[in-house]
Design a protein around this motif. Structure first.
Motif, mmCIF file in Angstrom:
data_model
loop_
_atom_site.group_PDB
_atom_site.id
_atom_site.type_symbol
_atom_site.label_atom_id
_atom_site.label_comp_id
_atom_site.label_asym_id
_atom_site.label_seq_id
_atom_site.Cartn_x
_atom_site.Cartn_y
_atom_site.Cartn_z
ATOM 1 N N VAL A 74 0.713 -1.310 0.040
ATOM 2 C CA VAL A 74 0.016 -0.010 0.123
ATOM 3 C C VAL A 74 0.895 1.239 0.130
ATOM 4 N N ARG A 75 1.865 1.271 0.423
ATOM 5 C CA ARG A 75 2.941 2.225 0.743
ATOM 6 C C ARG A 75 2.048 3.637 1.340
ATOM 7 N N PRO A 76 1.809 3.589 2.717
ATOM 8 C CA PRO A 76 1.116 4.699 3.266
ATOM 9 C C PRO A 76 2.317 5.879 3.513
ATOM 10 N N ARG A 77 1.473 6.991 3.820
ATOM 11 C CA ARG A 77 2.486 8.062 3.885
ATOM 12 C C ARG A 77 3.210 8.033 5.211
ATOM 13 N N ARG A 78 2.735 7.431 6.010
ATOM 14 C CA ARG A 78 3.347 6.779 7.456
ATOM 15 C C ARG A 78 2.915 5.677 7.803
ATOM 16 N N LEU A 79 3.610 4.618 8.352
ATOM 17 C CA LEU A 79 3.298 3.545 9.074
ATOM 18 C C LEU A 79 3.344 3.628 10.548
ATOM 19 N N ILE A 80 2.435 3.592 11.341
ATOM 20 C CA ILE A 80 2.145 3.963 12.743
ATOM 21 C C ILE A 80 1.972 2.454 13.428
ATOM 22 N N VAL A 81 2.735 2.270 14.182
ATOM 23 C CA VAL A 81 2.581 0.651 14.969
ATOM 24 C C VAL A 81 2.586 1.153 16.502
ATOM 25 N N MET A 82 1.306 0.622 17.101
ATOM 26 C CA MET A 82 1.282 1.065 18.456
ATOM 27 C C MET A 82 1.201 -0.365 19.181
ATOM 28 N N ASP A 83 1.633 -0.395 20.454
ATOM 29 C CA ASP A 83 1.321 -1.425 21.460
ATOM 30 C C ASP A 83 0.760 -0.920 22.643
ATOM 31 N N CYS A 84 -0.386 -1.887 23.162
ATOM 32 C CA CYS A 84 -1.226 -1.130 23.758
ATOM 33 C C CYS A 84 -1.714 -2.547 24.967
ATOM 34 N N ASP A 85 -1.828 -2.118 26.206
ATOM 35 C CA ASP A 85 -2.320 -3.144 26.852
ATOM 36 C C ASP A 85 -3.533 -2.620 27.470
ATOM 37 N N THR A 86 -3.626 -1.772 28.711
ATOM 38 C CA THR A 86 -4.614 -0.863 29.198
ATOM 39 C C THR A 86 -4.191 0.822 28.572
ATOM 40 N N ARG A 87 -2.987 1.042 28.354
ATOM 41 C CA ARG A 87 -2.620 2.256 27.884
ATOM 42 C C ARG A 87 -1.466 2.093 26.779
ATOM 43 N N VAL A 88 -1.227 2.899 25.689
ATOM 44 C CA VAL A 88 -0.155 2.955 24.817
ATOM 45 C C VAL A 88 1.087 2.621 25.219
ATOM 46 N N THR A 89 1.722 1.673 25.304
ATOM 47 C CA THR A 89 3.264 1.373 25.812
ATOM 48 C C THR A 89 4.310 1.656 24.910
ATOM 49 N N GLN A 90 4.071 1.718 23.564
ATOM 50 C CA GLN A 90 5.149 1.861 22.731
ATOM 51 C C GLN A 90 4.555 2.349 21.316
ATOM 52 N N ASP B 115 -7.266 3.878 24.520
ATOM 53 C CA ASP B 115 -6.133 4.601 24.603
ATOM 54 C C ASP B 115 -5.575 5.155 23.002
ATOM 55 N N PRO B 116 -5.403 3.986 22.242
ATOM 56 C CA PRO B 116 -4.759 4.230 20.754
ATOM 57 C C PRO B 116 -5.808 5.208 20.040
ATOM 58 N N PHE B 117 -7.126 5.153 20.264
ATOM 59 C CA PHE B 117 -8.179 5.853 19.349
ATOM 60 C C PHE B 117 -7.914 7.406 20.015
ATOM 61 N N ARG C 184 -11.889 -3.320 26.993
ATOM 62 C CA ARG C 184 -13.197 -2.355 27.000
ATOM 63 C C ARG C 184 -12.935 -1.630 25.435
ATOM 64 N N PHE C 185 -14.055 -1.427 24.931
ATOM 65 C CA PHE C 185 -13.973 -0.812 23.490
ATOM 66 C C PHE C 185 -14.302 0.754 23.708
ATOM 67 N N PRO C 186 -13.809 1.459 22.758
ATOM 68 C CA PRO C 186 -14.203 3.094 23.016
ATOM 69 C C PRO C 186 -15.602 3.194 22.756
ATOM 70 N N ASP C 187 -16.240 4.355 23.540
ATOM 71 C CA ASP C 187 -17.332 4.508 23.439
ATOM 72 C C ASP C 187 -17.947 5.120 21.921
ATOM 73 N N GLY C 188 -17.253 5.725 21.475
ATOM 74 C CA GLY C 188 -17.580 6.401 20.060
ATOM 75 C C GLY C 188 -16.827 5.712 18.947
ATOM 76 N N GLU C 189 -17.490 5.716 17.732
ATOM 77 C CA GLU C 189 -17.044 5.142 16.419
ATOM 78 C C GLU C 189 -16.024 6.170 15.638
ATOM 79 N N PRO C 190 -14.947 5.851 15.316
ATOM 80 C CA PRO C 190 -13.896 6.874 14.470
ATOM 81 C C PRO C 190 -14.655 6.940 13.315
ATOM 82 N N SER C 191 -14.111 8.028 12.608
ATOM 83 C CA SER C 191 -14.374 8.204 11.212
ATOM 84 C C SER C 191 -13.894 7.454 10.156
ATOM 85 N N TYR C 192 -12.666 6.982 10.590
ATOM 86 C CA TYR C 192 -12.131 6.014 9.464
ATOM 87 C C TYR C 192 -12.350 4.625 9.667
#
Length: 415
Positions: free
Chosen positions: A316-332, A357-359, A381-389
Protein backbone atom coordinates in the motif's frame (compact mmCIF):
# COMPACT_ATOMS: atom_id res chain seq x y z
CA UNK A 1 -2.34 -55.33 18.28
CA UNK A 2 -2.80 -56.01 21.98
CA UNK A 3 -6.11 -57.87 22.50
CA UNK A 4 -7.14 -55.36 25.17
CA UNK A 5 -6.92 -52.52 22.65
CA UNK A 6 -8.89 -54.54 20.11
CA UNK A 7 -11.56 -55.23 22.72
CA UNK A 8 -11.88 -51.60 23.78
CA UNK A 9 -11.94 -50.36 20.21
CA UNK A 10 -14.86 -52.71 19.59
CA UNK A 11 -16.52 -51.35 22.73
CA UNK A 12 -16.17 -47.84 21.31
CA UNK A 13 -17.91 -48.91 18.10
CA UNK A 14 -20.84 -50.30 20.10
CA UNK A 15 -21.11 -47.75 22.92
CA UNK A 16 -19.58 -44.60 21.41
CA UNK A 17 -20.17 -44.88 17.65
CA UNK A 18 -18.66 -41.46 16.88
CA UNK A 19 -15.33 -42.39 18.46
CA UNK A 20 -15.55 -46.00 17.28
CA UNK A 21 -16.03 -45.14 13.60
CA UNK A 22 -13.01 -42.84 13.64
CA UNK A 23 -10.88 -45.25 15.68
CA UNK A 24 -11.26 -47.85 12.94
CA UNK A 25 -9.51 -45.46 10.53
CA UNK A 26 -6.32 -45.54 12.62
CA UNK A 27 -3.81 -48.38 12.42
CA UNK A 28 -2.69 -49.57 15.87
CA UNK A 29 1.01 -50.30 16.32
CA UNK A 30 3.14 -51.24 19.32
CA UNK A 31 5.84 -48.66 20.05
CA UNK A 32 7.95 -49.25 23.19
CA UNK A 33 9.94 -46.07 22.43
CA UNK A 34 7.03 -43.75 23.29
CA UNK A 35 5.97 -42.88 26.84
CA UNK A 36 2.23 -43.51 26.59
CA UNK A 37 0.14 -43.37 23.39
CA UNK A 38 0.48 -41.20 20.28
CA UNK A 39 -1.27 -40.48 17.00
CA UNK A 40 -0.34 -38.74 13.77
CA UNK A 41 -3.75 -39.15 12.02
CA UNK A 42 -2.59 -42.40 10.39
CA UNK A 43 -1.73 -44.62 13.35
CA UNK A 44 -2.15 -44.98 17.07
CA UNK A 45 1.06 -46.05 18.75
CA UNK A 46 1.21 -47.38 22.29
CA UNK A 47 3.78 -48.39 24.85
CA UNK A 48 2.87 -51.87 26.15
CA UNK A 49 4.37 -51.07 29.58
CA UNK A 50 2.09 -48.05 29.92
CA UNK A 51 -0.89 -50.02 28.65
CA UNK A 52 -0.28 -52.60 31.37
CA UNK A 53 -0.96 -49.94 34.02
CA UNK A 54 -4.38 -49.04 32.55
CA UNK A 55 -7.64 -50.79 33.27
CA UNK A 56 -10.14 -51.49 30.49
CA UNK A 57 -12.16 -48.29 30.93
CA UNK A 58 -9.02 -46.14 31.00
CA UNK A 59 -7.76 -47.87 27.84
CA UNK A 60 -11.04 -47.03 26.11
CA UNK A 61 -10.75 -43.42 27.25
CA UNK A 62 -7.19 -43.10 25.99
CA UNK A 63 -8.20 -44.46 22.57
CA UNK A 64 -10.99 -41.88 22.43
CA UNK A 65 -8.47 -39.24 23.50
CA UNK A 66 -6.23 -40.03 20.52
CA UNK A 67 -9.20 -40.10 18.15
CA UNK A 68 -10.29 -36.66 19.33
CA UNK A 69 -6.80 -35.25 18.71
CA UNK A 70 -7.20 -36.11 15.04
CA UNK A 71 -10.88 -35.10 14.85
CA UNK A 72 -9.91 -31.67 16.17
CA UNK A 73 -7.18 -31.27 13.58
CA UNK A 74 -4.41 -31.12 16.17
CA UNK A 75 -2.12 -33.12 13.86
CA UNK A 76 -2.08 -30.21 11.38
CA UNK A 77 -2.31 -27.05 13.46
CA UNK A 78 0.90 -26.92 15.49
CA UNK A 79 2.82 -24.66 13.14
CA UNK A 80 5.96 -23.21 14.77
CA UNK A 81 4.68 -23.66 18.32
CA UNK A 82 6.62 -25.52 21.00
CA UNK A 83 5.65 -29.22 20.56
CA UNK A 84 5.44 -30.06 24.26
CA UNK A 85 3.41 -27.00 25.15
CA UNK A 86 1.18 -27.58 22.11
CA UNK A 87 0.55 -31.14 23.26
CA UNK A 88 -0.43 -29.88 26.72
CA UNK A 89 -2.79 -27.31 25.21
CA UNK A 90 -4.43 -29.95 23.01
CA UNK A 91 -4.90 -32.23 26.02
CA UNK A 92 -6.55 -29.47 28.01
CA UNK A 93 -8.90 -28.83 25.06
CA UNK A 94 -10.13 -32.40 24.56
CA UNK A 95 -9.96 -34.14 27.94
CA UNK A 96 -13.15 -32.50 29.27
CA UNK A 97 -14.99 -33.74 26.16
CA UNK A 98 -13.90 -37.31 26.89
CA UNK A 99 -15.15 -37.08 30.47
CA UNK A 100 -18.40 -35.39 29.41
CA UNK A 101 -18.98 -38.28 27.00
CA UNK A 102 -19.03 -40.62 30.02
CA UNK A 103 -15.60 -42.15 29.60
CA UNK A 104 -12.75 -42.57 32.03
CA UNK A 105 -9.22 -41.19 31.70
CA UNK A 106 -6.12 -42.12 33.74
CA UNK A 107 -5.59 -40.16 36.94
CA UNK A 108 -3.59 -36.95 36.74
CA UNK A 109 -4.28 -36.08 33.09
CA UNK A 110 -4.25 -32.43 32.06
CA UNK A 111 -7.70 -30.93 32.61
CA UNK A 112 -8.17 -27.40 33.93
CA UNK A 113 -11.70 -26.00 34.33
CA UNK A 114 -10.61 -22.52 33.19
CA UNK A 115 -9.80 -23.91 29.74
CA UNK A 116 -13.19 -25.53 29.16
CA UNK A 117 -14.59 -24.59 25.77
CA UNK A 118 -11.39 -22.94 24.55
CA UNK A 119 -9.48 -23.98 21.45
CA UNK A 120 -5.98 -25.45 21.64
CA UNK A 121 -4.57 -22.22 20.19
CA UNK A 122 -6.18 -20.10 22.92
CA UNK A 123 -4.97 -22.46 25.65
CA UNK A 124 -1.47 -22.50 24.17
CA UNK A 125 -1.33 -18.72 24.36
CA UNK A 126 -2.29 -18.75 28.03
CA UNK A 127 0.17 -21.54 28.88
CA UNK A 128 2.98 -19.81 27.00
CA UNK A 129 2.32 -16.56 28.84
CA UNK A 130 2.28 -18.33 32.21
CA UNK A 131 5.52 -20.10 31.34
CA UNK A 132 7.21 -16.79 30.53
CA UNK A 133 5.96 -15.24 33.76
CA UNK A 134 7.22 -18.21 35.79
CA UNK A 135 10.64 -17.99 34.16
CA UNK A 136 10.76 -14.25 34.83
CA UNK A 137 9.87 -14.81 38.49
CA UNK A 138 12.57 -17.47 38.81
CA UNK A 139 15.14 -15.13 37.28
CA UNK A 140 14.13 -12.35 39.67
CA UNK A 141 14.31 -14.75 42.64
CA UNK A 142 17.79 -15.89 41.60
CA UNK A 143 18.83 -12.27 41.15
CA UNK A 144 17.69 -11.38 44.66
CA UNK A 145 19.49 -14.40 46.05
CA UNK A 146 22.69 -13.51 44.22
CA UNK A 147 22.42 -9.90 45.32
CA UNK A 148 22.72 -10.91 48.95
CA UNK A 149 26.22 -12.33 48.47
CA UNK A 150 29.46 -10.31 48.40
CA UNK A 151 29.96 -8.72 45.00
CA UNK A 152 26.63 -10.05 43.81
CA UNK A 153 28.24 -13.38 42.98
CA UNK A 154 26.51 -16.64 43.75
CA UNK A 155 29.46 -18.88 42.99
CA UNK A 156 27.91 -20.50 39.96
CA UNK A 157 29.66 -21.09 36.69
CA UNK A 158 28.40 -19.41 33.48
CA UNK A 159 25.22 -21.08 32.39
CA UNK A 160 24.71 -22.71 35.81
CA UNK A 161 21.39 -21.56 37.27
CA UNK A 162 21.42 -23.78 40.34
CA UNK A 163 23.52 -21.64 42.65
CA UNK A 164 26.88 -23.29 42.01
CA UNK A 165 26.02 -26.89 42.86
CA UNK A 166 25.20 -29.32 40.12
CA UNK A 167 21.89 -31.18 40.58
CA UNK A 168 22.16 -34.87 41.37
CA UNK A 169 21.96 -37.04 38.31
CA UNK A 170 20.78 -40.52 37.66
CA UNK A 171 22.90 -43.18 36.06
CA UNK A 172 21.90 -42.12 32.56
CA UNK A 173 22.87 -38.49 33.23
CA UNK A 174 19.37 -37.11 33.61
CA UNK A 175 18.46 -34.87 36.49
CA UNK A 176 16.52 -36.63 39.19
CA UNK A 177 13.00 -35.31 39.91
CA UNK A 178 14.00 -34.11 43.37
CA UNK A 179 16.74 -31.93 41.94
CA UNK A 180 14.55 -29.90 39.61
CA UNK A 181 11.22 -30.01 41.41
CA UNK A 182 11.91 -26.75 43.23
CA UNK A 183 12.59 -24.94 39.95
CA UNK A 184 9.99 -26.21 37.48
CA UNK A 185 7.32 -28.51 38.89
CA UNK A 186 6.63 -31.49 36.66
CA UNK A 187 3.26 -31.15 34.92
CA UNK A 188 0.59 -33.82 35.13
CA UNK A 189 1.32 -36.58 32.64
CA UNK A 190 -0.25 -36.70 29.22
CA UNK A 191 -1.98 -39.96 28.40
CA UNK A 192 -1.48 -39.50 24.67
CA UNK A 193 0.85 -37.54 22.44
CA UNK A 194 -0.24 -35.70 19.29
CA UNK A 195 2.28 -35.79 16.46
CA UNK A 196 2.23 -33.71 13.32
CA UNK A 197 1.43 -35.30 9.97
CA UNK A 198 4.44 -34.51 7.78
CA UNK A 199 3.79 -36.31 4.48
CA UNK A 200 3.41 -34.36 1.24
CA UNK A 201 -0.34 -35.09 0.97
CA UNK A 202 -1.13 -33.24 4.18
CA UNK A 203 -3.95 -31.16 2.65
CA UNK A 204 -5.60 -34.30 1.26
CA UNK A 205 -5.28 -36.12 4.58
CA UNK A 206 -6.79 -33.21 6.48
CA UNK A 207 -9.68 -32.92 4.02
CA UNK A 208 -10.42 -36.64 4.21
CA UNK A 209 -10.52 -36.51 7.98
CA UNK A 210 -12.95 -33.58 7.93
CA UNK A 211 -15.29 -35.65 5.78
CA UNK A 212 -14.83 -38.65 8.06
CA UNK A 213 -15.64 -36.59 11.16
CA UNK A 214 -18.79 -35.24 9.53
CA UNK A 215 -19.91 -38.73 8.49
CA UNK A 216 -19.16 -40.22 11.91
CA UNK A 217 -21.18 -37.48 13.59
CA UNK A 218 -24.16 -38.10 11.33
CA UNK A 219 -24.04 -41.84 11.92
CA UNK A 220 -23.80 -41.33 15.69
CA UNK A 221 -26.75 -38.95 15.67
CA UNK A 222 -28.89 -41.41 13.75
CA UNK A 223 -28.38 -44.07 16.39
CA UNK A 224 -28.64 -41.63 19.30
CA UNK A 225 -25.03 -42.07 20.40
CA UNK A 226 -23.69 -38.56 19.83
CA UNK A 227 -22.55 -36.75 23.01
CA UNK A 228 -24.04 -33.26 23.06
CA UNK A 229 -20.81 -31.60 24.09
CA UNK A 230 -19.14 -32.64 20.83
CA UNK A 231 -21.54 -30.77 18.55
CA UNK A 232 -19.66 -27.48 18.70
CA UNK A 233 -16.31 -29.16 18.23
CA UNK A 234 -17.52 -30.99 15.13
CA UNK A 235 -18.96 -27.83 13.62
CA UNK A 236 -15.59 -26.15 14.07
CA UNK A 237 -13.66 -29.14 12.75
CA UNK A 238 -15.58 -29.36 9.48
CA UNK A 239 -16.12 -25.68 8.76
CA UNK A 240 -13.70 -24.30 6.15
CA UNK A 241 -10.92 -22.11 7.51
CA UNK A 242 -10.71 -18.64 6.00
CA UNK A 243 -7.21 -17.24 5.70
CA UNK A 244 -7.25 -13.84 7.41
CA UNK A 245 -4.26 -12.45 5.54
CA UNK A 246 -5.95 -11.85 2.16
CA UNK A 247 -8.79 -10.14 4.06
CA UNK A 248 -6.29 -7.88 5.77
CA UNK A 249 -4.70 -6.96 2.44
CA UNK A 250 -8.10 -6.38 0.81
CA UNK A 251 -9.12 -4.15 3.71
CA UNK A 252 -5.99 -2.05 3.32
CA UNK A 253 -6.42 -1.77 -0.44
CA UNK A 254 -10.13 -0.89 -0.15
CA UNK A 255 -9.26 1.83 2.36
CA UNK A 256 -6.94 3.47 -0.17
CA UNK A 257 -8.56 6.54 -1.76
CA UNK A 258 -9.37 5.87 -5.39
CA UNK A 259 -11.65 8.13 -7.44
CA UNK A 260 -12.09 9.81 -10.81
CA UNK A 261 -10.56 13.26 -11.15
CA UNK A 262 -10.31 15.98 -13.82
CA UNK A 263 -6.88 16.94 -12.48
CA UNK A 264 -5.39 14.52 -15.02
CA UNK A 265 -7.70 14.00 -18.03
CA UNK A 266 -8.10 10.61 -19.61
CA UNK A 267 -5.65 10.58 -22.53
CA UNK A 268 -7.54 7.96 -24.48
CA UNK A 269 -10.27 10.46 -25.33
CA UNK A 270 -8.26 13.65 -25.88
CA UNK A 271 -7.88 12.97 -29.62
CA UNK A 272 -11.69 13.04 -29.81
CA UNK A 273 -11.64 16.44 -28.05
CA UNK A 274 -13.37 14.88 -25.06
CA UNK A 275 -12.12 16.09 -21.67
CA UNK A 276 -12.99 13.17 -19.37
CA UNK A 277 -11.72 12.35 -15.89
CA UNK A 278 -9.16 9.64 -15.26
CA UNK A 279 -8.88 7.24 -12.36
CA UNK A 280 -6.84 8.98 -9.70
CA UNK A 281 -5.09 7.16 -6.87
CA UNK A 282 -3.61 9.70 -4.45
CA UNK A 283 -1.07 8.54 -1.94
CA UNK A 284 -2.48 6.62 1.00
CA UNK A 285 -2.39 8.54 4.27
CA UNK A 286 -1.30 7.05 7.57
CA UNK A 287 -1.70 3.31 8.19
CA UNK A 288 -2.06 2.41 11.87
CA UNK A 289 -1.56 -1.06 13.31
CA UNK A 290 -2.17 -1.72 17.02
CA UNK A 291 -0.76 -4.81 18.74
CA UNK A 292 -2.46 -6.10 21.88
CA UNK A 293 0.38 -6.07 24.42
CA UNK A 294 -1.58 -7.53 27.32
CA UNK A 295 0.11 -10.92 26.96
CA UNK A 296 -3.04 -12.74 25.87
CA UNK A 297 -1.92 -12.71 22.22
CA UNK A 298 0.85 -15.29 21.93
CA UNK A 299 4.26 -14.77 20.39
CA UNK A 300 3.69 -16.85 17.24
CA UNK A 301 0.66 -14.78 16.26
CA UNK A 302 2.50 -11.53 17.03
CA UNK A 303 5.33 -12.65 14.76
CA UNK A 304 2.95 -13.50 11.93
CA UNK A 305 1.09 -10.22 12.39
CA UNK A 306 4.38 -8.32 12.25
CA UNK A 307 5.17 -10.01 8.94
CA UNK A 308 1.78 -8.97 7.54
CA UNK A 309 2.33 -5.39 8.70
CA UNK A 310 5.48 -5.31 6.58
CA UNK A 311 3.69 -6.90 3.61
CA UNK A 312 0.81 -4.42 3.74
CA UNK A 313 3.25 -1.53 4.09
CA UNK A 314 5.12 -2.65 0.97
CA UNK A 315 1.91 -3.15 -1.01
CA UNK A 316 0.00 0.00 0.00
CA UNK A 317 2.96 2.33 0.68
CA UNK A 318 1.21 4.66 3.14
CA UNK A 319 2.51 8.15 3.92
CA UNK A 320 3.41 6.90 7.39
CA UNK A 321 3.31 3.51 9.06
CA UNK A 322 2.36 3.83 12.73
CA UNK A 323 2.61 0.76 14.96
CA UNK A 324 1.29 1.01 18.52
CA UNK A 325 1.49 -1.47 21.39
CA UNK A 326 -1.27 -1.24 23.96
CA UNK A 327 -2.39 -3.09 27.10
CA UNK A 328 -4.48 -0.74 29.25
CA UNK A 329 -2.51 2.21 27.81
CA UNK A 330 -0.32 2.70 24.78
CA UNK A 331 3.09 1.35 25.81
CA UNK A 332 5.10 1.93 22.63
CA UNK A 333 4.73 3.86 19.37
CA UNK A 334 6.85 3.32 16.26
CA UNK A 335 6.50 5.65 13.28
CA UNK A 336 8.04 5.05 9.86
CA UNK A 337 7.92 7.50 6.96
CA UNK A 338 7.41 6.26 3.42
CA UNK A 339 10.69 4.82 2.20
CA UNK A 340 12.08 4.18 5.66
CA UNK A 341 13.42 0.75 6.50
CA UNK A 342 10.86 -0.84 8.83
CA UNK A 343 12.41 -2.76 11.71
CA UNK A 344 9.68 -3.47 14.25
CA UNK A 345 10.63 -3.69 17.92
CA UNK A 346 9.32 -6.54 20.11
CA UNK A 347 5.90 -6.03 21.65
CA UNK A 348 6.10 -3.94 24.82
CA UNK A 349 3.54 -4.41 27.60
CA UNK A 350 2.05 -7.14 29.73
CA UNK A 351 -0.77 -5.51 31.71
CA UNK A 352 -4.53 -5.73 31.29
CA UNK A 353 -6.53 -4.96 28.15
CA UNK A 354 -8.31 -1.81 26.99
CA UNK A 355 -8.77 -0.67 23.39
CA UNK A 356 -9.51 2.99 24.16
CA UNK A 357 -6.13 4.71 24.41
CA UNK A 358 -4.90 4.26 20.80
CA UNK A 359 -7.99 6.03 19.45
CA UNK A 360 -7.56 8.83 22.02
CA UNK A 361 -3.89 9.24 21.09
CA UNK A 362 -4.71 9.55 17.40
CA UNK A 363 -7.43 12.10 18.07
CA UNK A 364 -5.24 14.18 20.40
CA UNK A 365 -2.38 14.17 17.88
CA UNK A 366 -4.69 15.19 15.05
CA UNK A 367 -3.98 12.00 13.10
CA UNK A 368 -6.74 10.79 10.80
CA UNK A 369 -5.42 7.50 9.39
CA UNK A 370 -6.52 5.89 6.17
CA UNK A 371 -7.27 2.76 8.23
CA UNK A 372 -6.51 1.10 11.56
CA UNK A 373 -5.97 -2.62 12.20
CA UNK A 374 -6.10 -3.91 15.78
CA UNK A 375 -4.72 -7.37 16.67
CA UNK A 376 -6.36 -8.57 19.90
CA UNK A 377 -8.28 -11.34 21.64
CA UNK A 378 -11.29 -8.94 21.82
CA UNK A 379 -11.46 -9.24 25.62
CA UNK A 380 -11.30 -5.64 26.82
CA UNK A 381 -13.04 -2.28 26.92
CA UNK A 382 -14.00 -0.77 23.56
CA UNK A 383 -14.18 2.97 22.82
CA UNK A 384 -17.56 4.60 23.35
CA UNK A 385 -17.59 6.40 20.02
CA UNK A 386 -16.91 5.19 16.48
CA UNK A 387 -14.03 6.87 14.62
CA UNK A 388 -14.54 8.28 11.14
CA UNK A 389 -11.85 6.04 9.62
CA UNK A 390 -12.26 2.30 8.85
CA UNK A 391 -11.20 -0.18 11.55
CA UNK A 392 -10.42 -3.88 11.21
CA UNK A 393 -10.33 -6.02 14.36
CA UNK A 394 -8.05 -9.05 13.89
CA UNK A 395 -9.42 -11.42 16.53
CA UNK A 396 -7.30 -14.23 17.95
CA UNK A 397 -10.45 -15.58 19.64
CA UNK A 398 -12.84 -17.60 17.44
CA UNK A 399 -15.60 -15.27 16.27
CA UNK A 400 -18.36 -17.45 17.70
CA UNK A 401 -17.00 -16.70 21.19
CA UNK A 402 -15.34 -13.33 20.73
CA UNK A 403 -16.86 -10.13 22.05
CA UNK A 404 -18.58 -8.19 19.31
CA UNK A 405 -16.88 -4.91 18.45
CA UNK A 406 -19.29 -1.94 18.42
CA UNK A 407 -17.89 -0.74 15.09
CA UNK A 408 -15.61 -1.81 12.24
CA UNK A 409 -15.07 -5.19 10.62
CA UNK A 410 -13.82 -8.29 12.44
CA UNK A 411 -11.78 -11.16 11.03
CA UNK A 412 -10.61 -14.27 12.85
CA UNK A 413 -6.85 -14.74 12.86
CA UNK A 414 -5.91 -18.31 11.92
CA UNK A 415 -2.29 -19.38 12.37
Amino acid sequence: MDPRISKQRTALVLDQPFFGALALRLKVIEDPSCKTFWTDSVSIGYNPAYLAHLNDLETRGVLAHEVLHVANGHCWRQGDRDPDLWNDACDHAINPMIVDAGMLLPKGVLMDARFRGKSAEEIYGILAQEKRQKQKQQQQARGQKDGGKPGGQSGQQPGDLTGGTSPPQSANGANTPSASADLVPSPAPSCGEVRQYVADDRAKQEAEWKVAVHQAAKAAQMCGGMPGGLQGMIAQAVEPAVDWRPILHRFAQDSSPTDYSFAMPNRRYLHMRLYLPSLHEPAVGDAVFVRDASGSVWDETQAQFAAEILAVNDAVRPRRLIVMDCDTRVTQIQTFERGDAVDLLPVCGGGGTSFVDPFIRLANDGIHPAFLVYLTDMDGRFPDGEPSYPVLWASTTPLRRAKRAPFGETVEVIC
